[in-house]
Motif scaffolding. Structure first.
Motif, PDB file in Angstrom:
ATOM      1  N   GLU A 156      19.109  22.823  30.208  1.00 40.55           N
ATOM      2  CA  GLU A 156      18.898  21.484  29.595  1.00 40.55           C
ATOM      3  C   GLU A 156      19.234  21.369  28.191  1.00 40.55           C
ATOM      4  OE1 GLU A 156      14.808  18.723  28.618  1.00 40.55           O
ATOM      5  OE2 GLU A 156      14.579  20.784  29.677  1.00 40.55           O
ATOM      6  N   TYR A 157      19.229  22.388  27.457  1.00 42.29           N
ATOM      7  CA  TYR A 157      19.715  22.485  26.161  1.00 42.29           C
ATOM      8  C   TYR A 157      21.148  22.339  26.116  1.00 42.29           C
ATOM      9  CZ  TYR A 157      21.706  24.563  21.943  1.00 42.29           C
ATOM     10  OH  TYR A 157      22.431  24.897  20.634  1.00 42.29           O
TER      11      TYR A 157
ATOM     12  N   SER B 207      16.203  28.086  31.714  1.00 38.86           N
ATOM     13  CA  SER B 207      15.835  27.326  30.892  1.00 38.86           C
ATOM     14  C   SER B 207      16.626  26.792  29.851  1.00 38.86           C
ATOM     15  CB  SER B 207      14.509  27.890  29.800  1.00 38.86           C
ATOM     16  OG  SER B 207      14.872  29.057  29.281  1.00 38.86           O
TER      17      SER B 207
ATOM     18  N   THR C 268      23.029  20.970  28.639  1.00 39.67           N
ATOM     19  CA  THR C 268      23.323  20.000  29.037  1.00 39.67           C
ATOM     20  C   THR C 268      23.453  18.672  28.275  1.00 39.67           C
ATOM     21  OG1 THR C 268      22.696  20.629  31.270  1.00 39.67           O
ATOM     22  CG2 THR C 268      22.773  17.944  30.677  1.00 39.67           C
ATOM     23  N   SER C 269      22.572  18.703  27.255  1.00 41.44           N
ATOM     24  CA  SER C 269      22.459  17.996  25.943  1.00 41.44           C
ATOM     25  C   SER C 269      23.394  18.141  25.100  1.00 41.44           C
ATOM     26  CB  SER C 269      20.896  18.127  25.324  1.00 41.44           C
ATOM     27  OG  SER C 269      21.011  19.352  24.494  1.00 41.44           O
TER      28      SER C 269
END
Length: 327
Positions: A186-187, A183, A189-190
């Motif tokens: 995604e963070y 999980s 990657t941002s």
């Protein structure tokens, strides 16, 4: 009177709680500050939980970061109404820190809040982000270039790793971030991470020589993680070390240093002189996307900072914890 988190020593350990204190209890210093925001760092967590020997003077108000407004000053450098910033200098360890509505500090420890930041943004960045900027500056100043190869950032998605990822990506480096749970990708990657490695690949003892992979490393974990990262660093690569989340030991080999010419760069954010300190904040002002700050940090009130201290030591915190001390 003012409100503070106070750590007091007992025969069996320590107690931690909110206290109402008289301003006369504040320690010596030439600048008195109405604190606006503080943070929770790993060191604050160790102090609050008693899990590490951080507190060296009792009783202690923790909080190694703060931003606030000068209410009284005995120096020409700062005047009432100035917004000032503090990171480190033993505050929260041997001198009362930022997890309070008032602080009294030495002017040598303070800098004026950089014009590009709001108080909330400065604390969302805090010592973790400032340490990350020192680490990135160290790699850049050592001559590591984006074309030299990927940069490993360990300790993500913690505060240092989060900001280091964002700063390195902004500067054009190919960032590979460590993670513990799917999980988190995604963070990360941002923030600019391009690839990922699982932290478990680095947390156990490894061979002194491993495949040359990294042009540089930003490590905030220490112990086996740091040793494995060193063992994978390319010939004449650079590794920065700024933390000990896994441990303070360095159970590795000198072989990467003497056969590959790897350099280990120590990053000290506590007693760092004003020159490099200001350069790090200038990098943050220039390169840290303001839109990312809200992703990096979340806010708690002063009472909630006590639980946040426990959570950060337990590895339950992602990014930065901003503390509104007046809420």
């Amino acid at each position: 009177m003012f409100t503070a988190i106070l750590i007091e020593k007992t025969e069996t350990g320590q107690t931690v709680g909110l206290k109402q204190l008289d301003e006369s209890a504040l320690p010596e210093g030439d600048v008195t500050i109405d604190v606006l925001y503080s943070t929770i760092n790993y060191k604050d967590g160790l102090a609050i939980t008693g899990a590490g020997p951080v507190v060296r003077r009792w009783p202690m108000v923790p909080g190694i970061d703060l931003v606030g407004t000068v209410s009284a000053s005995e120096t020409d450098e700062f005047k009432p109404g100035d917004t000032v910033l503090l990171n480190g200098w033993g505050v929260g360890e041997v001198h009362w820190g930022g997890l309070a509505t008032k602080a009294r500090l030495k002017s040598d420890w303070l800098i004026k809040l950089p014009a590009g930041f709001t108080p909330q943004e400065a604390m969302a960045i805090g010592t973790a982000g400032y340490t990350a900027a020192l680490s990135v500056d160290a790699l850049v100043n050592a001559g590591v270039k984006p074309e030299d190869g990927p940069i490993l950032v360990t300790g993500t998605p913690g505060g240092v790793g989060s900001v280091a990822t964002a700063l390195l990506a902004k500067a054009g480096y190919h960032v590979v971030a460590s993670y513990g749970d799917e999980s988190e990708k995604e963070y990360l990657t941002s923030l600019g991470a391009k690839e990922f490695v699982h932290r478990d690949e680095y947390s156990a003892p490894g061979k002194p020589f491993q495949k040359e992979t990294w042009a540089g490393v930003v490590d905030s974990v220490g112990s086996h993680t740091l040793c494995n990262a060193i063992a994978q660093t390319k010939y004449r690569g650079f590794v920065t070390a700024c933390g000990l989340a896994q441990g303070a030991d360095l159970p590795g080999s000198v072989m990467p240093f003497i056969l590959r010419g790897v350099s280990l760069l120590g990053i000290d954010s506590v007693m760092c002189p004003k020159g490099p300190r200001m350069a790090a904040w200038a990098r943050l002002d220039r390169d840290l996307d303001r839109g990312l700050i809200s992703k990096i940090g979340h806010e708690v009130n002063l009472e909630g900072a006590i639980q946040a201290g426990h959570d950060i030591v337990a590895g339950k915190i992602r990014g930065r914890v901003l503390v509104d001390v007046n809420r």
